[in-house]
Scaffold this active site. Structure first.
Site, PDB file in Angstrom:
ATOM      1  N   LYS A 153       1.090  11.066  -5.763  1.00 46.29           N
ATOM      2  CA  LYS A 153       0.779  10.851  -7.218  1.00 46.29           C
ATOM      3  C   LYS A 153       0.251  12.298  -7.820  1.00 46.29           C
ATOM      4  CE  LYS A 153      -0.458   5.884  -6.566  1.00 46.29           C
ATOM      5  NZ  LYS A 153       0.312   5.169  -7.409  1.00 46.29           N
TER       6      LYS A 153
ATOM      7  N   HIS B 280      -5.044   5.001   1.627  1.00 44.46           N
ATOM      8  CA  HIS B 280      -5.084   5.471   0.470  1.00 44.46           C
ATOM      9  C   HIS B 280      -6.302   6.046  -0.125  1.00 44.46           C
ATOM     10  CE1 HIS B 280      -1.062   3.636   0.500  1.00 44.46           C
ATOM     11  NE2 HIS B 280      -1.420   2.572  -0.091  1.00 44.46           N
TER      12      HIS B 280
HETATM   13  C1  BG6 Z   1       0.513  -0.315  -1.065  1.00 52.72           C
HETATM   14  C2  BG6 Z   1      -0.279  -1.670  -0.724  1.00 52.72           C
HETATM   15  O1  BG6 Z   1       0.490   0.604   0.002  1.00 52.72           O
HETATM   16  O2  BG6 Z   1       0.004   0.116  -2.335  1.00 52.72           O
HETATM   17  C3  BG6 Z   1       0.125  -2.443  -1.676  1.00 52.72           C
HETATM   18  O3  BG6 Z   1       0.691  -2.015   0.431  1.00 52.72           O
HETATM   19  C4  BG6 Z   1      -0.234  -2.047  -3.156  1.00 52.72           C
HETATM   20  O4  BG6 Z   1      -0.607  -3.863  -1.395  1.00 52.72           O
HETATM   21  C5  BG6 Z   1       0.216  -0.613  -3.488  1.00 52.72           C
HETATM   22  O5  BG6 Z   1      -0.159  -2.984  -4.277  1.00 52.72           O
HETATM   23  C6  BG6 Z   1      -0.608   0.001  -4.510  1.00 52.72           C
HETATM   24  O6  BG6 Z   1       0.119   1.424  -4.737  1.00 52.72           O
HETATM   25  P1  BG6 Z   1       0.158   1.793  -6.559  1.00 52.72           P
HETATM   26  O7  BG6 Z   1       0.957   2.958  -6.367  1.00 52.72           O
HETATM   27  O8  BG6 Z   1       0.623   0.604  -7.198  1.00 52.72           O
HETATM   28  O9  BG6 Z   1      -1.390   1.770  -6.736  1.00 52.72           O
END
Ligand code: BG6
Length: 656
Positions: free
Chosen positions: A213, A271
């Site tokens: 991102k 994340h």
């Molecule tokens: C993924 C998860 O890694 O990230 C999901 O498995 C989650 O559950 C997603 O919804 C969120 O990603 P973003 O890019 O939409 O924030």
């Protein structure tokens, strides 16, 4: 076991085309054949192929490039091309669709059907890959993309070895792996060992899509290219840090996966810890992959490992129950979702307080929270600075000094905001919180990306900065492990403990209140416009309100206001319902979304004349007395509406 390691010098150091020590380049990726395992799956059609098409649109793919998909489905190359033509059109974020680029791109797609246990299928795959390599002149460079569960990693690697892929000639061989990288510390370590049986560390590219991102990458650019912030980036100036990843979606169709995961494994351990590392690590000596990753690893190493007692006091778990969306439509609770146990103890929300035991951050708490089915989608990081002393303002109309805040808006809004005080125009010395806001969209005209573009591209040029490493993966699990242990040994007794569509469990708000802090809720104007009293208000008025309203959550039966108490705030109901109870204990009235209460006590400076109790989980915006007085003084038309409504209510005595 023999490895799939190659002899190419480019596999141990960035390739000649790679920008050493920096991920951004305008050169094309290295020539290569990209092999996708799991090519008929969701990831390939939704993210990977559209991202590759975007790279083609931007001229970032080498002319010597081909894709070979492999999966169990018995498709031909032609059928694969046709399917992808439809899927990429559906999932691309670029308009208009570039037919010319697509026509060239689609000719590069190939497909080999086969099971991962089928040695003959891997022989066929090798024939196709070496044919394309020779025809296009890819120099033996092959990138393997495991768009598959990690459980098949060993099997696929072994089959590649048996089929002789490691003898495919010179050139680099790299492998991209998708999460989850293990289920806990022990399984992550086992998976790492298995990977290292077949590949060298520098060949393995572990994807965390958050690192793709723009706003996450900008954390490093922001910190290290702006001289004014880094001197403040430590325990002398920072009060605390907050990370929030709110999701409005539920578990969608992924119930059976989520039951084995929960938000700690799904979002926080990977994340959010990656973002934490970028925000808090020491400056690396360069932007070379290992220089950056070494600093990230050191930071994760410095995070205090919690004792069971600390897990009990420093974390909150939640699970959503049935509720309603902002449009009023009913939303299922987690336990009612497909493939979820009706007695599930899986957490869909967590809030955690971490401490970083190093010189820079000693004593600065870091709060993280994430959850599904919350009131909005939004990822934000708040760096809250220590307050200025208020001695100078003792004999002025200023009664409180707020913290300055630097807010990173990661998604869906992308930008950076600095909140500070300014003097309100006029003869008296009064302060108001104001903000400076940089919005990406105002400064840059970038095409919308999926996030996978930069990751795949960086792998093609041999830059591993944005990918995780064995020690980083294990470091992150080491922090999460005590939470997993404590939570599994003390099953939750209060699930579900927040309504779908709400602000999350009350306990998460209490956790910060106990520290005399509060979550900084990023409210936008659309939300404010839904409160009838604010609808159509002047934008500058709404902007100042956005920064002073404080969120709070009450559970059914909680008293929000008690008769006889002194009035210190008024309340706006963002969701839920309350009952107004008079001195004799009679219910006088019910109030719901968009209603407000508590203004009479504030205007009259008398104690509350009624109590207000939550009927359902109720999320409120709170306007504290000092801010209330400021707002009334500065916005006469708002003051007039509030006073008029209060007069009407007072004639028909009811709330507070
Ligand atoms: C993924 C998860 O890694 O990230 C999901 O498995 C989650 O559950 C997603 O919804 C969120 O990603 P973003 O890019 O939409 O924030």
């Amino acid at each position: 076991m023999s490895t799939l390691a190659d002899d190419s010098p480019s596999s141990t150091s960035p390739s000649p085309s790679a920008p050493r020590g920096g991920p951004i380049a305008s050169a094309t990726g290295d020539p290569c054949v990209l092999v996708i395992f799991g090519a008929s799956g969701d990831l390939t059609r939704r993210l990977l192929l559209p991202a590759l098409y975007h790279l083609a649109c931007d001229g970032l793919l080498s002319g010597k490039f081909a894709i070979v998909g492999m999966a169990m489905d018995d498709w031909t190359t032609e059928a694969f091309r046709q399917r992808m033509a439809a899927q990429v059109r559906q999932f691309t974020t670029r308009t208009p669709f570039d037919e010319q680029v697509w026509n060239d791109f689609v000719d590069r797609l190939h497909y080999v059907p086969g099971k991962f246990t089928d040695a003959a299928a891997f022989e066929r795959l090798r024939t196709v890959v070496s044919g394309l390599d020779a025809k296009l002149g890819c120099g033996g460079n092959v990138l393997f993309y495991m768009a598959t569960p990690p459980s098949v990693f060993g099997m696929v690697s072994n089959a590649l070895h048996s089929a002789g892929f490691d003898r495919l000639g010179e050139g680099w061989k790299r492998v991209i792996v998708e999460k989850p990288f293990g289920h806990d510390l022990a399984s992550a370590a086992a998976l790492n060992r298995e990977m290292l049986k077949f590949w060298r560390e520098d060949q393995i590219y572990r994807i965390d899509h958050y690192l793709g991102k723009e706003t996450v990458q900008n954390l490093m650019a922001f910190r290290f290219s702006n001289g004014m912030f880094e001197p403040l980036w430590n325990r002398n100036y920072v009060d605390h840090i907050q990370f929030t990843v709110d999701e409005s979606v539920g578990v969608e169709a992924r119930g059976s996966y989520y039951e084995t995961s929960g938000v700690l494994r799904d979002m926080i351990q990977n994340h959010m810890f990656q973002m934490l590392a970028y925000l808090c690590m020491e400056p690396p000596v360069s932007f070379a992959a290992d220089a950056v990753r070494n600093e990230k690893a050191k930071l994760l190493d410095a995070v205090r490992i919690m004792t069971p007692e600390q897990v009990r006091t420093n974390t909150v778990r939640g699970q959503y129950g049935p509720g309603r969306g902002t449009d009023g439509a009913p939303l299922a609770g987690y336990r009612q979702e497909p493939n979820v146990s009706p007695t599930s103890g899986t957490e869909t929300f967590a809030a955690i307080k971490l401490n970083i035991d190093n010189w820079r951050w000693d004593g600065v708490p870091v709060y993280l929270r994430s959850g599904k089915r919350l009131w909005k989608r939004g990822t934000e990081i708040v760096v809250q600075f220590k307050r200025a002393p208020d001695v100078l303002f003792r004999n002025t109309e200023v009664d409180s000094i707020e913290h300055n805040r630097l807010i990173f808006h990661m998604q869906p809004d992308q930008g950076i905001e600095l909140r500070f005080h300014a003097k309100v125009p006029g003869p008296a010395l009064r302060l108001q919180n104001v903000n400076m806001h940089f919005a990406y969209g105002d400064a840059f005209k970038a095409s919308r990306a999926i996030g996978y573009e930069v990751l795949v591209y960086n792998c093609m040029i041999g830059d591993a900065t944005l990918f995780s490493r064995t020690d980083l993966v294990e470091g992150a699990w080491r922090i999460a492990q005590p939470l997993l242990d404590y939570w599994s040994s003390t099953p939750p007794t209060d699930f579900p403990n927040y309504e779908a569509g709400s602000w999350g469990p009350k306990a998460a708000f209490d956790m910060l209140e106990d520290d005399k802090r509060r979550w900084v809720e990023i409210i936008n104007r659309d939300v404010m416009e839904r409160v009838p009293l604010f609808a159509g208000s002047d934008p500058s008025f709404l902007n100042s309100l956005l920064m002073i309203l404080e969120p709070d959550v009450f559970e059914p039966g909680d008293f929000i206001v008690r008769e006889g108490d002194s009035a210190d705030a008024m309340f706006f109901i963002a969701r839920g319902a309350v009952e107004v109870i008079d001195a004799s204990g009679e219910r006088v009235k019910e109030l719901g979304v968009g209603d407000f209460f508590g203004e009479i006590g504030m205007l009259s400076s008398k104690p509350r004349n009624a109590s207000v109790r939550a009927i359902t989980q109720t999320d409120v915006f709170l306007l504290k007395r000092t801010d209330f007085n400021k707002v009334l003084a500065q916005h006469p038309s708002f003051a007039e509406s509030v006073e008029r409504i209060a007069r009407e209510r007072y004639r028909a005595p009811e709330a507070s």
